[in-house]
Design a protein around this motif. Structure first.
Motif, PDB file in Angstrom:
ATOM      1  N   ILE A 221      14.291  36.900  30.499  1.00  0.00           N
ATOM      2  CA  ILE A 221      15.194  37.936  30.992  1.00  0.00           C
ATOM      3  C   ILE A 221      16.598  37.677  30.435  1.00  0.00           C
ATOM      4  O   ILE A 221      17.176  36.609  30.632  1.00  0.00           O
ATOM      5  N   VAL A 222      17.123  38.659  29.734  1.00  0.00           N
ATOM      6  CA  VAL A 222      18.467  38.596  29.157  1.00  0.00           C
ATOM      7  C   VAL A 222      19.302  39.682  29.800  1.00  0.00           C
ATOM      8  O   VAL A 222      18.780  40.739  30.194  1.00  0.00           O
ATOM      9  N   GLN A 223      20.599  39.431  29.929  1.00  0.00           N
ATOM     10  CA  GLN A 223      21.502  40.435  30.470  1.00  0.00           C
ATOM     11  C   GLN A 223      22.724  40.515  29.581  1.00  0.00           C
ATOM     12  O   GLN A 223      23.177  39.486  29.056  1.00  0.00           O
ATOM     13  N   ALA A 224      23.228  41.711  29.359  1.00  0.00           N
ATOM     14  CA  ALA A 224      24.409  41.896  28.516  1.00  0.00           C
ATOM     15  C   ALA A 224      25.485  42.595  29.327  1.00  0.00           C
ATOM     16  O   ALA A 224      25.275  43.723  29.775  1.00  0.00           O
ATOM     17  N   GLY A 225      26.596  41.917  29.530  1.00  0.00           N
ATOM     18  CA  GLY A 225      27.684  42.516  30.301  1.00  0.00           C
ATOM     19  C   GLY A 225      28.485  41.455  31.004  1.00  0.00           C
ATOM     20  O   GLY A 225      27.945  40.429  31.420  1.00  0.00           O
ATOM     21  N   SER A 226      29.774  41.704  31.138  1.00  0.00           N
ATOM     22  CA  SER A 226      30.669  40.682  31.676  1.00  0.00           C
ATOM     23  C   SER A 226      31.503  41.193  32.843  1.00  0.00           C
ATOM     24  O   SER A 226      32.469  40.544  33.243  1.00  0.00           O
ATOM     25  N   SER A 227      31.136  42.339  33.398  1.00  0.00           N
ATOM     26  CA  SER A 227      31.817  42.825  34.590  1.00  0.00           C
ATOM     27  C   SER A 227      31.404  41.977  35.790  1.00  0.00           C
ATOM     28  O   SER A 227      30.487  41.153  35.711  1.00  0.00           O
ATOM     29  N   GLU A 228      32.059  42.198  36.922  1.00  0.00           N
ATOM     30  CA  GLU A 228      31.681  41.481  38.134  1.00  0.00           C
ATOM     31  C   GLU A 228      30.228  41.754  38.486  1.00  0.00           C
ATOM     32  O   GLU A 228      29.456  40.840  38.803  1.00  0.00           O
ATOM     33  N   ASP A 229      29.828  43.027  38.442  1.00  0.00           N
ATOM     34  CA  ASP A 229      28.443  43.380  38.736  1.00  0.00           C
ATOM     35  C   ASP A 229      27.495  42.746  37.729  1.00  0.00           C
ATOM     36  O   ASP A 229      26.408  42.271  38.083  1.00  0.00           O
ATOM     37  N   GLY A 230      27.903  42.750  36.457  1.00  0.00           N
ATOM     38  CA  GLY A 230      27.069  42.160  35.414  1.00  0.00           C
ATOM     39  C   GLY A 230      26.874  40.670  35.605  1.00  0.00           C
ATOM     40  O   GLY A 230      25.767  40.147  35.427  1.00  0.00           O
ATOM     41  N   LYS A 231      27.944  39.979  35.953  1.00  0.00           N
ATOM     42  CA  LYS A 231      27.843  38.529  36.167  1.00  0.00           C
ATOM     43  C   LYS A 231      26.950  38.204  37.358  1.00  0.00           C
ATOM     44  O   LYS A 231      26.192  37.227  37.321  1.00  0.00           O
ATOM     45  N   GLU A 232      27.038  39.022  38.400  1.00  0.00           N
ATOM     46  CA  GLU A 232      26.174  38.789  39.559  1.00  0.00           C
ATOM     47  C   GLU A 232      24.710  39.039  39.219  1.00  0.00           C
ATOM     48  O   GLU A 232      23.829  38.290  39.656  1.00  0.00           O
ATOM     49  N   LEU A 233      24.446  40.074  38.450  1.00  0.00           N
ATOM     50  CA  LEU A 233      23.062  40.344  38.037  1.00  0.00           C
ATOM     51  C   LEU A 233      22.541  39.202  37.180  1.00  0.00           C
ATOM     52  O   LEU A 233      21.395  38.752  37.349  1.00  0.00           O
ATOM     53  N   ALA A 234      23.359  38.702  36.267  1.00  0.00           N
ATOM     54  CA  ALA A 234      22.945  37.584  35.416  1.00  0.00           C
ATOM     55  C   ALA A 234      22.688  36.334  36.242  1.00  0.00           C
ATOM     56  O   ALA A 234      21.694  35.624  36.037  1.00  0.00           O
ATOM     57  N   ALA A 235      23.585  36.042  37.178  1.00  0.00           N
ATOM     58  CA  ALA A 235      23.423  34.836  37.993  1.00  0.00           C
ATOM     59  C   ALA A 235      22.167  34.899  38.852  1.00  0.00           C
ATOM     60  O   ALA A 235      21.519  33.885  39.101  1.00  0.00           O
ATOM     61  N   ALA A 249      39.853  30.210  25.362  1.00  0.00           N
ATOM     62  CA  ALA A 249      40.214  30.136  26.779  1.00  0.00           C
ATOM     63  C   ALA A 249      39.456  31.183  27.599  1.00  0.00           C
ATOM     64  O   ALA A 249      38.950  30.890  28.690  1.00  0.00           O
ATOM     65  N   GLU A 250      39.368  32.416  27.077  1.00  0.00           N
ATOM     66  CA  GLU A 250      38.636  33.463  27.790  1.00  0.00           C
ATOM     67  C   GLU A 250      37.156  33.115  27.900  1.00  0.00           C
ATOM     68  O   GLU A 250      36.530  33.307  28.949  1.00  0.00           O
ATOM     69  N   ALA A 251      36.597  32.603  26.802  1.00  0.00           N
ATOM     70  CA  ALA A 251      35.180  32.254  26.800  1.00  0.00           C
ATOM     71  C   ALA A 251      34.899  31.111  27.768  1.00  0.00           C
ATOM     72  O   ALA A 251      33.875  31.103  28.462  1.00  0.00           O
ATOM     73  N   GLN A 252      35.790  30.124  27.826  1.00  0.00           N
ATOM     74  CA  GLN A 252      35.615  29.013  28.766  1.00  0.00           C
ATOM     75  C   GLN A 252      35.660  29.490  30.210  1.00  0.00           C
ATOM     76  O   GLN A 252      34.861  29.051  31.047  1.00  0.00           O
ATOM     77  N   ALA A 253      36.589  30.387  30.506  1.00  0.00           N
ATOM     78  CA  ALA A 253      36.710  30.900  31.872  1.00  0.00           C
ATOM     79  C   ALA A 253      35.456  31.663  32.276  1.00  0.00           C
ATOM     80  O   ALA A 253      34.951  31.506  33.398  1.00  0.00           O
ATOM     81  N   PHE A 254      34.937  32.480  31.368  1.00  0.00           N
ATOM     82  CA  PHE A 254      33.717  33.228  31.662  1.00  0.00           C
ATOM     83  C   PHE A 254      32.539  32.281  31.860  1.00  0.00           C
ATOM     84  O   PHE A 254      31.742  32.439  32.797  1.00  0.00           O
ATOM     85  N   TYR A 255      32.409  31.300  30.988  1.00  0.00           N
ATOM     86  CA  TYR A 255      31.311  30.331  31.041  1.00  0.00           C
ATOM     87  C   TYR A 255      31.303  29.621  32.403  1.00  0.00           C
ATOM     88  O   TYR A 255      30.265  29.514  33.069  1.00  0.00           O
ATOM     89  N   ALA A 256      32.486  29.142  32.819  1.00  0.00           N
ATOM     90  CA  ALA A 256      32.577  28.437  34.100  1.00  0.00           C
ATOM     91  C   ALA A 256      32.284  29.377  35.266  1.00  0.00           C
ATOM     92  O   ALA A 256      31.621  28.995  36.236  1.00  0.00           O
ATOM     93  N   ASP A 257      32.762  30.599  35.161  1.00  0.00           N
ATOM     94  CA  ASP A 257      32.566  31.582  36.224  1.00  0.00           C
ATOM     95  C   ASP A 257      31.083  31.885  36.426  1.00  0.00           C
ATOM     96  O   ASP A 257      30.543  31.761  37.526  1.00  0.00           O
ATOM     97  N   VAL A 258      30.402  32.283  35.341  1.00  0.00           N
ATOM     98  CA  VAL A 258      29.014  32.718  35.499  1.00  0.00           C
ATOM     99  C   VAL A 258      28.099  31.548  35.845  1.00  0.00           C
ATOM    100  O   VAL A 258      27.173  31.682  36.662  1.00  0.00           O
ATOM    101  N   LYS A 259      28.363  30.371  35.279  1.00  0.00           N
ATOM    102  CA  LYS A 259      27.546  29.202  35.652  1.00  0.00           C
ATOM    103  C   LYS A 259      27.791  28.811  37.108  1.00  0.00           C
ATOM    104  O   LYS A 259      26.874  28.351  37.807  1.00  0.00           O
ATOM    105  N   GLY A 260      29.037  28.993  37.564  1.00  0.00           N
ATOM    106  CA  GLY A 260      29.368  28.643  38.944  1.00  0.00           C
ATOM    107  C   GLY A 260      28.738  29.540  39.979  1.00  0.00           C
ATOM    108  O   GLY A 260      28.707  29.205  41.164  1.00  0.00           O
ATOM    109  N   ARG A 261      28.229  30.689  39.568  1.00  0.00           N
ATOM    110  CA  ARG A 261      27.576  31.605  40.506  1.00  0.00           C
ATOM    111  C   ARG A 261      26.105  31.268  40.746  1.00  0.00           C
ATOM    112  O   ARG A 261      25.479  31.809  41.653  1.00  0.00           O
ATOM    113  N   LEU A 262      25.536  30.393  39.920  1.00  0.00           N
ATOM    114  CA  LEU A 262      24.091  30.138  39.992  1.00  0.00           C
ATOM    115  C   LEU A 262      23.635  29.431  41.264  1.00  0.00           C
ATOM    116  O   LEU A 262      22.581  29.783  41.814  1.00  0.00           O
TER     117      LEU A 262
END
Length: 455
Positions: A221-235, A249-262
């Motif tokens: 399962i792959v997901q494409a999108g970086s909105s709040e809803d998208g990150k929640e669906l991915a997590a 810096a933006e990529a690091q922040a996103f990486y930490a955010d989405v991994k932190g939701r798991l």
């Protein structure tokens, strides 16, 4: 090279003639690529020769265009294969490469989609993946008899239920349900088939699916999108996420955010791979790479360039703008603007781009990370992101196809291998195995012997 060292994951994001909006005009492209099966066969084999994990095509349930007739007639992406059909064909001429097909939870049916992807997984012997999208384009609802395009919140609520239904249908049959015993005449064990009997807000699906459990258990399962809803669906449900960022810096922040939701979904960080897009322009020298980039930019017709800005400014305003001045205003970030638009607007503000500079940037990679330079320079940048909490790998977006993929495989992949960052042989048979992802157990597996096969 140590086999325990963390390895880059690489996908080839194939956009027919290439990712640059004017790629179809370039002498290194195939103008009819969207419906040229020989072209795609060659690309899949090149990606497999480069030991890529997967190939991926984007898709939409409508024509890719929003703008005037002048830009529309110059658009080289209006005709292209449906991805599951394409990948089914290519699975027969490859052995290792995985296939990621885009399909919309807003405009597809979960039973039919589950059946298609289970079939693709069987046809490819365990190399299928589903890129889950909710479809942001608002010009396709008329293709399905709808009066309007659903709002983002409704689309994502539907997506969560849709994915759960599909995964449940993939579990319709236990892995050992089919006996196929000629002596006894028993073909399958009815105790090992499960009706889903799903009743939810959006769907009522009885089941079971009319094809046995996929080789991978579930296609990836792959997901494409970086909105709040998208990150929640991915997590909640994705195993890889395709995303777009233009700075470390933006990529690091996103990486930490989405991994932190798991963890709140009972998942571990390694169960979701973060794969930003990279648009590499490769030259023997930096100067050569810059010349190649400029040659592509020079092929952009102004009407096509301005059309790339249509999601951010009204077209009637765009036509009045001085192309070599900054736009008279930058749109405010609003909840209705999708995640890609946020990236683009932030980039424009940060760089102070003129109208022409902004559309030239977007015409290249639509807001993804553009890296121009030698193979060593491109490997340096990829290594920096990979080793500094910004990426688990990359979706490689060649500017022109087949030329750009050939260059990456022949020049950048060997450099990554020399650094011990990328494989020198495939590790497994299935896409899951090569990505380092576990095969999911059926939701009906239980340790209780009396309830083991309860439907």
């Amino acid at each position: 090279m140590s086999t325990s060292r963390r390895q880059l994951r690489l996908g080839a994001f194939l956009m027919a003639t290439g990712h640059h909006v004017a790629a179809w005009r370039h002498p290194g492209s195939v103008p009819d690529a969207g419906i040229n099966i020989d072209h795609y066969v060659a690309l899949a084999r090149t990606a497999e020769r480069g030991l890529f994990d997967q190939v991926f095509v984007a898709d939409s349930p409508g024509v890719w265009h929003k703008g005037d007739e002048e830009s529309f007639r110059r658009q080289g992406r209006v005709s292209h294969f449906e991805p599951v059909t394409l990948w089914a064909a290519l699975s027969q001429v490859t052995k290792h490469i995985g296939f990621v097909a885009t399909a919309s939870t807003t405009y597809e049916d979960p039973y039919l989609l589950a059946r298609k992807f289970a079939s693709l997984d069987h046809l490819s012997q365990g190399r299928a993946a589903w890129n889950v999208v909710t479809t942001s384009a608002d010009n396709v609802h008329g293709n399905f008899g709808l009066a309007a395009h659903p709002d983002p919140s409704t689309r994502y609520q539907r997506a969560h239920e849709f994915v759960d239904v599909v995964k449940g249908l993939w579990d319709s049959w236990d892995d050992d349900a089919f006996l196929r015993d000629p002596a006894s005449g028993v073909y399958f064990d009815p105790a090992k088939v499960h009706a889903l009997n799903h009743v939810g807000r959006f769907f009522q699906v009885k089941g079971p699916l009319n094809i046995e459990r996929p080789p991978q258990g579930h296609p990836v399962i792959v997901q494409a999108g970086s909105s709040e809803d998208g990150k929640e669906l991915a997590a909640a449900s994705a195993e890889a996420i395709f995303t777009a960022w233009t700075s470390l810096a933006e990529a690091q922040a996103f990486y930490a955010d989405v991994k932190g939701r798991l963890p709140k979904h009972g998942r571990r960080p390694e169960q979701l791979l973060v794969l930003p897009g990279i648009f590499p322009v490769i030259g023997a020298t930096q100067a050569e790479a810059e010349r190649k980039w400029q040659a592509l930019q020079d092929l952009i017709h102004p009407s096509v360039g301005l059309n790339t800005l249509a999601p951010f400014w009204p077209l009637e305003d765009l036509r009045k703008f001085d192309l070599d001045a900054r736009p008279p205003y930058y749109p405010e970030l609003t909840p209705g603007v999708n995640s890609r638009a946020h990236v683009v607007i932030q980039l424009a503000r940060r760089e102070g781009y003129t109208v022409r500079q902004l559309y030239q940037y977007l015409a290249g990679a639509r807001g993804h990370w553009v890296v121009r330079g030698t193979p060593q320079t491109i490997a340096d940048r990829m290594q920096e992101w990979f080793e500094n909490g910004a990426a688990d790998g990359f979706n490689v977006m060649p500017p022109v196809l087949p030329l750009g993929l050939d260059e990456f495989v022949d020049q950048v992949v060997p450099e990554l291998q020399r650094r011990g960052l990328f494989r020198t042989a495939y590790e497994g048979r299935t896409l899951r195995e090569n990505l380092g992802l576990a095969r999911p157990e059926s939701r009906y597996v239980t340790t209780s012997p009396t309830a083991a096969h309860a439907a």
